[in-house]
Design a protein around this motif. Sequence first.
Motif, PDB file in Angstrom:
ATOM      1  N   ALA A   1     -17.156   4.681   5.421  1.00 23.91           N
ATOM      2  CA  ALA A   1     -17.986   4.340   4.264  1.00 23.91           C
ATOM      3  C   ALA A   1     -17.159   3.978   3.035  1.00 23.91           C
ATOM      4  N   GLY A   2     -15.832   4.137   3.126  1.00 23.70           N
ATOM      5  CA  GLY A   2     -14.989   3.832   1.974  1.00 23.70           C
ATOM      6  C   GLY A   2     -15.248   4.753   0.801  1.00 23.70           C
ATOM      7  N   VAL A   3     -15.462   6.037   1.092  1.00 26.67           N
ATOM      8  CA  VAL A   3     -15.784   7.006   0.045  1.00 26.67           C
ATOM      9  C   VAL A   3     -14.560   7.268  -0.829  1.00 26.67           C
ATOM     10  N   SER A   4     -14.712   7.128  -2.115  1.00 23.06           N
ATOM     11  CA  SER A   4     -13.618   7.384  -3.050  1.00 23.06           C
ATOM     12  C   SER A   4     -13.230   8.857  -3.021  1.00 23.06           C
ATOM     13  N   ILE A   5     -11.940   9.123  -3.190  1.00 29.22           N
ATOM     14  CA  ILE A   5     -11.470  10.501  -3.246  1.00 29.22           C
ATOM     15  C   ILE A   5     -12.137  11.248  -4.402  1.00 29.22           C
ATOM     16  N   ASP A   6     -12.507  10.525  -5.457  1.00 25.87           N
ATOM     17  CA  ASP A   6     -13.167  11.150  -6.604  1.00 25.87           C
ATOM     18  C   ASP A   6     -14.542  11.692  -6.220  1.00 25.87           C
ATOM     19  N   VAL A   7     -15.192  11.046  -5.250  1.00 25.80           N
ATOM     20  CA  VAL A   7     -16.485  11.521  -4.754  1.00 25.80           C
ATOM     21  C   VAL A   7     -16.288  12.574  -3.671  1.00 25.80           C
ATOM     22  N   PHE A   8     -15.397  12.297  -2.735  1.00 27.66           N
ATOM     23  CA  PHE A   8     -15.175  13.199  -1.606  1.00 27.66           C
ATOM     24  C   PHE A   8     -14.752  14.583  -2.098  1.00 27.66           C
ATOM     25  N   ALA A   9     -13.923  14.627  -3.123  1.00 30.90           N
ATOM     26  CA  ALA A   9     -13.413  15.907  -3.619  1.00 30.90           C
ATOM     27  C   ALA A   9     -14.495  16.758  -4.275  1.00 30.90           C
TER      28      ALA A   9
ATOM     29  N   ARG B   1       0.833  -1.196   0.000  1.00 36.53           N
ATOM     30  CA  ARG B   1       0.000   0.000   0.000  1.00 36.53           C
ATOM     31  C   ARG B   1       0.869   1.249   0.000  1.00 36.53           C
ATOM     32  N   GLU B   2       0.610   2.141  -0.945  1.00 34.16           N
ATOM     33  CA  GLU B   2       1.343   3.405  -1.029  1.00 34.16           C
ATOM     34  C   GLU B   2       0.465   4.524  -0.476  1.00 34.16           C
ATOM     35  N   ILE B   3       1.000   5.261   0.499  1.00 36.93           N
ATOM     36  CA  ILE B   3       0.265   6.347   1.131  1.00 36.93           C
ATOM     37  C   ILE B   3       0.719   7.680   0.543  1.00 36.93           C
ATOM     38  N   VAL B   4      -0.243   8.483   0.111  1.00 35.13           N
ATOM     39  CA  VAL B   4       0.031   9.816  -0.427  1.00 35.13           C
ATOM     40  C   VAL B   4      -0.515  10.843   0.564  1.00 35.13           C
ATOM     41  N   ILE B   5       0.258  11.894   0.811  1.00 37.27           N
ATOM     42  CA  ILE B   5      -0.114  12.902   1.811  1.00 37.27           C
ATOM     43  C   ILE B   5      -0.330  14.251   1.135  1.00 37.27           C
ATOM     44  N   ALA B   6      -1.388  14.941   1.547  1.00 36.98           N
ATOM     45  CA  ALA B   6      -1.621  16.320   1.109  1.00 36.98           C
ATOM     46  C   ALA B   6      -1.964  17.146   2.340  1.00 36.98           C
ATOM     47  N   TRP B   7      -1.575  18.415   2.335  1.00 37.83           N
ATOM     48  CA  TRP B   7      -1.772  19.229   3.530  1.00 37.83           C
ATOM     49  C   TRP B   7      -2.354  20.596   3.182  1.00 37.83           C
ATOM     50  N   MET B   8      -2.833  21.275   4.226  1.00 40.46           N
ATOM     51  CA  MET B   8      -3.423  22.600   4.054  1.00 40.46           C
ATOM     52  C   MET B   8      -3.140  23.445   5.290  1.00 40.46           C
ATOM     53  N   ASP B   9      -2.731  24.678   5.062  1.00 38.71           N
ATOM     54  CA  ASP B   9      -2.550  25.647   6.145  1.00 38.71           C
ATOM     55  C   ASP B   9      -3.925  26.213   6.498  1.00 38.71           C
ATOM     56  N   LEU B  10      -4.508  25.758   7.606  1.00 33.97           N
ATOM     57  CA  LEU B  10      -5.848  26.207   7.984  1.00 33.97           C
ATOM     58  C   LEU B  10      -5.870  27.681   8.368  1.00 33.97           C
ATOM     59  N   GLY B  11      -4.720  28.225   8.727  1.00 33.43           N
ATOM     60  CA  GLY B  11      -4.652  29.642   9.059  1.00 33.43           C
ATOM     61  C   GLY B  11      -4.822  30.544   7.855  1.00 33.43           C
ATOM     62  N   SER B  12      -4.773  29.977   6.653  1.00 35.98           N
ATOM     63  CA  SER B  12      -4.920  30.781   5.440  1.00 35.98           C
ATOM     64  C   SER B  12      -6.345  30.770   4.900  1.00 35.98           C
ATOM     65  N   THR B  13      -7.261  30.058   5.552  1.00 34.71           N
ATOM     66  CA  THR B  13      -8.648  30.057   5.086  1.00 34.71           C
ATOM     67  C   THR B  13      -9.279  31.426   5.346  1.00 34.71           C
ATOM     68  N   ALA B  14     -10.294  31.745   4.572  1.00 31.94           N
ATOM     69  CA  ALA B  14     -10.963  33.041   4.725  1.00 31.94           C
ATOM     70  C   ALA B  14     -11.559  33.190   6.121  1.00 31.94           C
TER      71      ALA B  14
ATOM     72  N   LEU C   1      -7.798  17.891  -0.985  1.00 34.14           N
ATOM     73  CA  LEU C   1      -8.574  16.870  -1.692  1.00 34.14           C
ATOM     74  C   LEU C   1      -8.369  16.990  -3.198  1.00 34.14           C
ATOM     75  N   GLN C   2      -8.330  18.215  -3.694  1.00 31.84           N
ATOM     76  CA  GLN C   2      -8.110  18.418  -5.126  1.00 31.84           C
ATOM     77  C   GLN C   2      -6.716  17.947  -5.536  1.00 31.84           C
ATOM     78  N   ARG C   3      -5.732  18.191  -4.677  1.00 28.69           N
ATOM     79  CA  ARG C   3      -4.369  17.742  -5.001  1.00 28.69           C
ATOM     80  C   ARG C   3      -4.275  16.223  -5.011  1.00 28.69           C
ATOM     81  N   LEU C   4      -5.045  15.575  -4.145  1.00 30.71           N
ATOM     82  CA  LEU C   4      -5.012  14.115  -4.097  1.00 30.71           C
ATOM     83  C   LEU C   4      -5.685  13.482  -5.313  1.00 30.71           C
ATOM     84  N   LEU C   5      -6.474  14.259  -6.045  1.00 33.89           N
ATOM     85  CA  LEU C   5      -7.102  13.746  -7.265  1.00 33.89           C
ATOM     86  C   LEU C   5      -6.079  13.491  -8.366  1.00 33.89           C
ATOM     87  N   LEU C   6      -4.984  14.218  -8.323  1.00 28.89           N
ATOM     88  CA  LEU C   6      -4.000  14.141  -9.411  1.00 28.89           C
ATOM     89  C   LEU C   6      -3.246  12.820  -9.397  1.00 28.89           C
TER      90      LEU C   6
END
Length: 459
Positions: free
Chosen positions: A429-437, A370-383, A454-459
């Motif tokens: 629920a095993g929601v696919s990233i394609d749906v979650f995004a 299993r290959e794990i891919v990580i994506a992150w977000m700076d929550l302090g930059s949200t509106a 989530l958008q970055r993980l789609l790539l």
Amino acid sequence: MDHFDVVLLGAGSASEWIWSHLTGKSIAVIESGRVGGECPYVACIPSKAMLRSAHVRRLVARSFELGATSMPFEFDNGSAAFAVASKRRDRISENRNDSNASRELADAGAKLFRGFGKITGNGTIGILVGGKLANEISYDALIIDTGSSPKIPRVAGLASTPFWTSEEALSSSVLPESLAILGGGAIGCELADIFSAFGCRVYLIEGFEHILPTEDGEIVAVLRNALRGYGVKVVEEAKVSSVSYNGGEFCLEFEGRSTISSEHLIVATGRRPNVDGIGLEALGLRPNPRGIQVDEFCQVLGAENVYAAGDVTAVAPFTHGANYQARVIVDHLMDGRASASYDAIPRVVYTEPPVASVGVISGESSDSNREIVIAWMDLGSTARAVADGETKGLLKLFLDKGSRVLVGATAVGPNVDEMISEVSLAIRAGVSIDVFAQLVHPFPTYSEGFEPPLQRLLL
């Protein structure tokens, strides 16, 4: 000998859920302490009440910065405020009185036996009062919910000192001038947050590499900086060699570090399942200090018609984990086939900012395929963070590249204690990233922070 369909050994959160929802069966509950366990009286609820007071106090301190007052707010005496907060805490936790819970138990049709329960054989259990057998009852099914107790480390001199555990810390109405907290886990961090907010000088001491040792290091760094900003002295990778108490002062000696002195000491170095003395040997089981092992139906391995739930299993040792196990047990007793899966049970540290995690939070998988891919977000930059004046926060998502399903998440920042359930649902629920995004979050909210990673993980 009185006979019951179900006997609950211990009246903690799991047992409370069971006697409230299991219908059509006679139920007995054996408890030597408070009905409801520790959570309502000396743990979860009083700590959250005090955290609320602490966080409001910190928010008020920012009133001028946030445009709520025309000049900086002048605080009252911290000790007096702590005493008022303690009165509110005690009112919310019913002054550590279980009368209402006992009445609700009786209203549910269960029978309460006050005393210490000890299994005497397969299908029988004794009730000890003052160390002597006062009664004995029989059962068709036994559910063990004896909880856990503070784990006290073997440190020279510690046992002979008047240290506190979290129970004493959350029962006191007196604010100490200084406080050392031994243990930087969830309990230690929350207590450091509480006491420092009222002006107490706090030392938070952790033996491992960083506080919250099981959490992601980058996430922990945000909380560490926040605590230090509150004046907490965070001491990590510190091994205590001895503790002494003289003249109303604790003295902590370390290996290769300077001594720390404080008025009070809290030991918060973890908890141990309550398995000793309850008679597991009568079922052919050997007490295990790491907890009672259960299967996916919460049945005790090696015992027939015996279940266990809550901290005594050491699996998902949270109130919500105990309640989840209780649901599985009730379903099984009602001939259902629900089974427990712990992959999507979240955990939260209710500091300011809170820390929340669920599932796998490491890029290294125990499964080599299993290959794990990580994506992150700076929550302090949200509106929303900009509008609220919150500058710190981090969210990390962990995706199984092969299945394209999230396997974990960890976050620190405002509202992450609520946000984490979104990922819990996706994992469960095993929601696919394609749906979650494709999920659209309202603007402006902190939960919008999910969308870029989530958008970055789609790539």
